[in-house]
Design a protein around this motif. Structure first.
Motif, short mmCIF file in Angstrom:
data_model
loop_
_atom_site.label_atom_id
_atom_site.label_comp_id
_atom_site.label_asym_id
_atom_site.label_seq_id
_atom_site.Cartn_x
_atom_site.Cartn_y
_atom_site.Cartn_z
N GLU A 285 0.80 -1.23 0.00
CA GLU A 285 0.00 0.00 0.00
C GLU A 285 0.83 1.28 0.00
OE1 GLU A 285 -3.14 0.03 2.88
OE2 GLU A 285 -3.80 -1.98 2.29
N ASP A 286 1.98 1.27 0.68
CA ASP A 286 2.76 2.51 0.74
C ASP A 286 3.76 2.67 -0.42
OD1 ASP A 286 4.90 0.87 1.44
OD2 ASP A 286 5.09 1.65 3.48
N GLY A 287 3.78 1.70 -1.33
CA GLY A 287 4.61 1.81 -2.52
C GLY A 287 6.09 1.62 -2.33
N THR A 288 6.49 0.99 -1.22
CA THR A 288 7.91 0.78 -0.96
C THR A 288 8.39 -0.62 -1.35
OG1 THR A 288 7.45 0.10 1.31
CG2 THR A 288 7.95 2.45 0.93
N ARG A 289 7.46 -1.51 -1.58
CA ARG A 289 7.82 -2.88 -1.97
C ARG A 289 6.92 -3.33 -3.10
NH1 ARG A 289 10.19 -5.95 2.37
NH2 ARG A 289 11.86 -4.65 3.16
N ALA A 290 7.48 -4.16 -3.98
CA ALA A 290 6.70 -4.73 -5.08
C ALA A 290 7.29 -6.07 -5.45
CB ALA A 290 6.71 -3.79 -6.28
N ALA A 291 6.50 -6.84 -6.17
CA ALA A 291 6.95 -8.13 -6.68
C ALA A 291 6.34 -8.31 -8.06
CB ALA A 291 6.51 -9.26 -5.76
N ALA A 292 7.00 -9.12 -8.86
CA ALA A 292 6.49 -9.41 -10.20
C ALA A 292 6.74 -10.88 -10.50
CB ALA A 292 7.17 -8.54 -11.24
N GLU A 293 5.78 -11.45 -11.22
CA GLU A 293 5.92 -12.81 -11.72
C GLU A 293 5.74 -12.72 -13.23
OE1 GLU A 293 4.24 -17.23 -10.74
OE2 GLU A 293 2.90 -15.54 -10.43
N PHE A 294 6.54 -13.49 -13.97
CA PHE A 294 6.52 -13.37 -15.43
C PHE A 294 7.13 -14.61 -16.06
CE2 PHE A 294 9.93 -11.03 -13.39
CZ PHE A 294 11.07 -11.60 -13.92
N ILE A 295 7.03 -14.65 -17.39
CA ILE A 295 7.67 -15.71 -18.17
C ILE A 295 8.81 -15.06 -18.96
CG2 ILE A 295 7.38 -17.41 -20.03
CD1 ILE A 295 5.82 -18.14 -17.49
N VAL A 296 9.98 -15.69 -18.89
CA VAL A 296 11.14 -15.25 -19.66
C VAL A 296 11.18 -16.07 -20.94
CG1 VAL A 296 13.65 -15.01 -19.71
CG2 VAL A 296 12.42 -14.76 -17.53
N ASN A 297 11.08 -15.40 -22.07
CA ASN A 297 11.18 -16.03 -23.38
C ASN A 297 12.51 -15.60 -23.97
OD1 ASN A 297 8.15 -16.88 -23.72
ND2 ASN A 297 8.15 -14.79 -22.96
N GLY A 298 13.43 -16.56 -24.12
CA GLY A 298 14.77 -16.14 -24.49
C GLY A 298 15.44 -16.96 -25.57
N THR A 299 16.53 -16.39 -26.06
CA THR A 299 17.45 -17.05 -26.97
C THR A 299 18.85 -16.89 -26.41
OG1 THR A 299 16.03 -16.47 -28.85
CG2 THR A 299 18.28 -17.16 -29.36
N TYR A 300 19.57 -17.98 -26.36
CA TYR A 300 20.93 -18.01 -25.83
C TYR A 300 21.88 -17.68 -26.98
CZ TYR A 300 24.72 -20.04 -22.90
OH TYR A 300 25.85 -20.27 -22.14
N LEU A 301 22.45 -16.47 -26.97
CA LEU A 301 23.21 -15.95 -28.10
C LEU A 301 24.70 -16.25 -28.06
CD1 LEU A 301 21.61 -12.38 -28.17
CD2 LEU A 301 20.98 -14.36 -29.59
N ALA A 302 25.32 -16.12 -26.89
CA ALA A 302 26.77 -16.28 -26.76
C ALA A 302 27.05 -17.02 -25.46
CB ALA A 302 27.46 -14.91 -26.75
#
Length: 133
Positions: free
Chosen positions: A70-87
């Motif tokens: 509520e006070d905007g000092t902490r947050a969290a996120a959940e997501f999917i990483v879609n990637g390509t391994y380049l090097a």
């Protein structure tokens, strides 16, 4: 900007590969806890980390869900990483353009509208299994 707005802007800049906008959202003394790695402190260290990551990996985040207190000092996120391994990254399997898809999450501390701590989590074992085939 709310905490959720800041985190949304952080991920929008990441996905756009706009490192100037991305880094502008960080406090000068940002603390970065790297997944299964060390703690780095300061925006220059974070910028160096991102240069390395962008050389070795091309990633886009999807299905992003952001939660904030509520006070905007902490947050969290959940997501999917879609990637390509380049090097090939030191100590990891050889890169051959392999693709991967990983669930991941991050925890944030915010102060004065800037990210002052970010801690990322994903399964390194899952990633290795995907790139080794």
């Amino acid at each position: 900007m709310t905490a959720s707005d800041t985190i949304r802007a952080y991920y929008d800049a990441f996905n756009a590969q706009d490192m100037q906008a991305f880094l502008a959202l960080l406090a000068e003394d940002v603390v970065h806890d790297i997944n299964q790695g060390e703690r780095q402190v300061g925006k220059p260290a974070f910028a160096t980390f991102m240069e390395h990551m962008n050389r070795c990996y091309k990633e886009t985040l999807t299905d992003i869900v952001i939660m904030a207190n509520e006070d905007g000092t902490r947050a969290a996120a959940e997501f999917i990483v879609n990637g390509t391994y380049l090097a090939t990254d030191e100590g990891l399997p050889e890169a051959k353009g392999q693709t991967y898809r990983l669930p991941a999450g991050a925890f944030f501390e915010l102060k004065g509208g800037k990210v002052c701590r970010v801690t990322n989590y994903y399964s390194l074992n899952d990633w290795i299994a995907q790139v080794q085939g």
